[in-house]
Design an enzyme around this catalytic site. Structure first.
Site, short mmCIF file in Angstrom:
data_model
loop_
_atom_site.label_atom_id
_atom_site.label_comp_id
_atom_site.label_asym_id
_atom_site.label_seq_id
_atom_site.Cartn_x
_atom_site.Cartn_y
_atom_site.Cartn_z
N ARG A 81 -85.52 0.86 -27.06
CA ARG A 81 -86.07 2.22 -26.95
C ARG A 81 -87.17 2.28 -25.90
NH1 ARG A 81 -87.73 4.84 -32.41
NH2 ARG A 81 -87.98 6.62 -31.00
N ILE A 242 -91.59 -15.50 -49.84
CA ILE A 242 -90.46 -14.78 -50.42
C ILE A 242 -90.28 -15.17 -51.88
CG2 ILE A 242 -87.95 -14.46 -50.31
CD1 ILE A 242 -88.14 -14.80 -47.29
N GLY A 334 -86.38 -20.94 -47.40
CA GLY A 334 -86.54 -20.84 -45.96
C GLY A 334 -85.50 -19.93 -45.35
N ARG A 391 -91.40 -4.84 -27.19
CA ARG A 391 -91.97 -3.79 -26.34
C ARG A 391 -92.68 -4.38 -25.13
NH1 ARG A 391 -94.35 -0.12 -31.32
NH2 ARG A 391 -92.40 1.01 -31.78
N HIS A 511 -119.51 1.28 -50.82
CA HIS A 511 -119.69 0.97 -52.24
C HIS A 511 -119.18 2.12 -53.11
CE1 HIS A 511 -121.61 -0.79 -55.77
NE2 HIS A 511 -122.11 0.41 -56.04
#
Length: 522
Positions: A81, A242, A334, A391, A511
């Site tokens: 893109r 994971i 993995g 990008r 706070h």
């Protein structure tokens, strides 16, 4: 390499797309007067913009693009893109659903399930906050249907975004050919480009039957999102993020869960404070952590799976045990790169022993015009990393920004454990190794978040700041506790900018929050 001229858009703003078109010899449209522009806008609103059409290529023809991206995951889509925005004619090859691991079987559906698990935890605290009749019955199918609908909506959004950007989507599996110039073949048709990006991601690892008999009876994280019901009894194998996340989700939602790890702590590549605390929090939350343990065999019985394991605590004799009536055995040991089916050898593209594509700091492979980003490279397996690298690459290739590359230092990451973890920069051990113990100063704290002031259920919040040299530059921040997933981003900016301990000390804290504890650490 000369930079493209900063061509102006009709509004007088720099437009790299216009500059790119000019550099390729395309005519640039003249700016419209304001009145004509408004009239044109009204006319265009009444009809849909036509998509560019061209004669279909013959069966033997090679279709050419400026940029070919293999893989429609986060990194590949972001790069395609951005390249299109800069004027490149781009195409994306994808054999499955757009969005890759993150959208389909990773970050997005995982976060939905984590949010669900958090609701379950908070339900137990409602009585302490004065609410009665708070015991809710959980229906796995309801959240699965809503989650899958959300993912499908994202798939459609990705499709629409590519269409709007005039990026062609080529459905199928890409393989490199032996043609003179870099070329791929998809479903019998050939495509080429001066720039080809490999962004095929990765897939969960699982043991072979030759290693563990019956291993194929288990599932991976991909299979987790296909479960139609909440398992009554779950065994998760692995000590990485994971494994930690899925074990936490299943346990919080009511599955009796065991987490099998080879050593005595989870997340051993993280800071030692995080590794220790996360292991304790898992156990406090009801997850059975089977330490120094490995699966030896899996059998299918009439009542589920039977998992045989050996536990070998250092200094003791190994002990064989069995877990019966297991509904879900999940391997989280993995991930492997999706590179084997690409025929990389046709071009001599180099990989490491595990199949990760070797790239330099600019994402170049050893073959000119071939690049790789994301999990297939095996470095910093995070969606935002792949997006940023993709990008940056597009800007280098199509905006002539020769120095455009991703800085892989100080990349923040979050683990959606219970409670969540946030970390950025060097661990204490890494800092000592890099700067020397005498040049490293550690600040840390441990406390109970205010949320738990009135609850029977308690979780800790732990924080550590790693500083280097006399100026006490902050080179690492590590924390686990309620809200640490959201608060990390701001602190990561400070670390990336080179903030010192004095900068934190001179900042007024907010706070009452947990984040205020990190600002004036002593």
């Amino acid at each position: 390499m000369a930079l493209l001229p900063r061509a102006l858009s009709s509004g007088g703003r720099p437009s790299w797309r216009r500059a790119a078109r000019a550099s390729r010899g395309f005519p640039l449209p003249l700016p419209f007067p304001a009145a004509a522009t408004h009239a044109l806008s009204r006319a265009m609103a009444c009809r849909q913009e036509p998509q560019p059409q061209g004669p279909p290529p013959s069966a033997g023809a090679v279709v050419s693009y400026d940029y070919l991206v293999i893989g429609g995951g986060s990194g590949g889509l972001a790069s395609a893109r951005r390249a299109a925005e800069l004027g490149a004619r781009a195409a994306v090859v994808e054999s499955h659903k757009l969005g890759g691991t993150c959208v389909n079987v990773g970050c997005v559906p995982k976060k939905v399930m984590w949010n669900t698990a958090v609701h379950s935890e908070f339900l137990h605290d409602h009585g302490d906050y004065g609410f009665s009749s708070c015991e809710g019955k959980f229906n796995w199918r309801v959240i699965k249907e809503k989650r899958d609908t959300y993912v499908s909506r994202l798939n459609t959004i990705y499709q629409n975004n590519l269409t709007k950007a005039h990026i062609e989507i080529i459905h199928g599996h890409a393989v490199f050919t032996s043609d003179t110039k870099p070329t791929i073949e998809v479903s019998g048709r050939k495509y080429t480009a001066p720039h080809i990006l490999i962004a095929t991601g990765g897939m969960p690892s699982s043991p072979h039957e030759s290693q563990i008999p019956g291993a194929s009876l288990g599932i991976t994280s991909d299979g987790f999102f296909e479960l139609e019901e909440l398992p009554s009894r779950s065994v998760i194998v692995g000590a990485g993020y994971i494994a930690v996340e899925i074990a936490g989700i299943l346990s919080a939602l009511g599955s009796k869960t065991s987490l099998m790890i080879r050593h005595d702590k989870v997340l051993r590549s993280f800071d030692s404070m995080i590794s220790t605390n996360c292991t304790e929090e898992l156990e406090n939350a009801g997850v059975e952590v089977l330490k120094f343990s490995q699966v030896k065999e899996v059998k299918k019985t009439s009542s589920g799976l039977e998992v045989s394991l050996v536990t070998a605590v250092p200094g003791r004799l190994p002990v064989m045990t069995t877990i019966s009536d297991v509904d879900c055995l999940l391997w989280a040991i993995g991930r492997d790169p999706n590179s084997k089916g690409l025929s990389l050898n046709k071009l001599g593209i180099k990989t490491d022993d595990k199949g990760h594509i070797i790239v330099d700091e600019f994402q170049n492979t050893n073959v000119k015009g071939i690049y790789a980003v994301g999990d297939v490279c095996g470095k910093a397996l995070l969606t935002p990393v792949a997006i940023a690298a993709g990008r940056k690459l597009a800007h280098r290739l199509f905006e002539n920004k020769e120095d455009s590359k991703l800085d892989y230092n100080n990349i923040p990451t979050v683990v959606f454990s219970h409670p969540p973890i946030g970390t950025v920069g060097l661990t204490e051990d890494e800092a000592i190794h890099k700067y020397g113990k005498e040049n490293v100063k550690i600040y840390s704290t441990s406390f109970t978040p205010m949320y738990h002031a009135v609850t029977k259920r308690k979780t800790k919040c732990v924080m550590k700041m790693v500083c280097a040299y006399e100026e006490e530059k902050v080179v690492g921040i590590h924390m686990q506790g309620l809200g640490c997933d959201e608060m990390l981003q701001g602190f990561a900016v400070a670390v990336k900018m080179g903030a010192t301990k004095a900068d934190f000390d001179n900042t007024v804290a907010i706070h009452p929050t947990s984040s205020e504890e990190l600002v004036p650490l002593r």
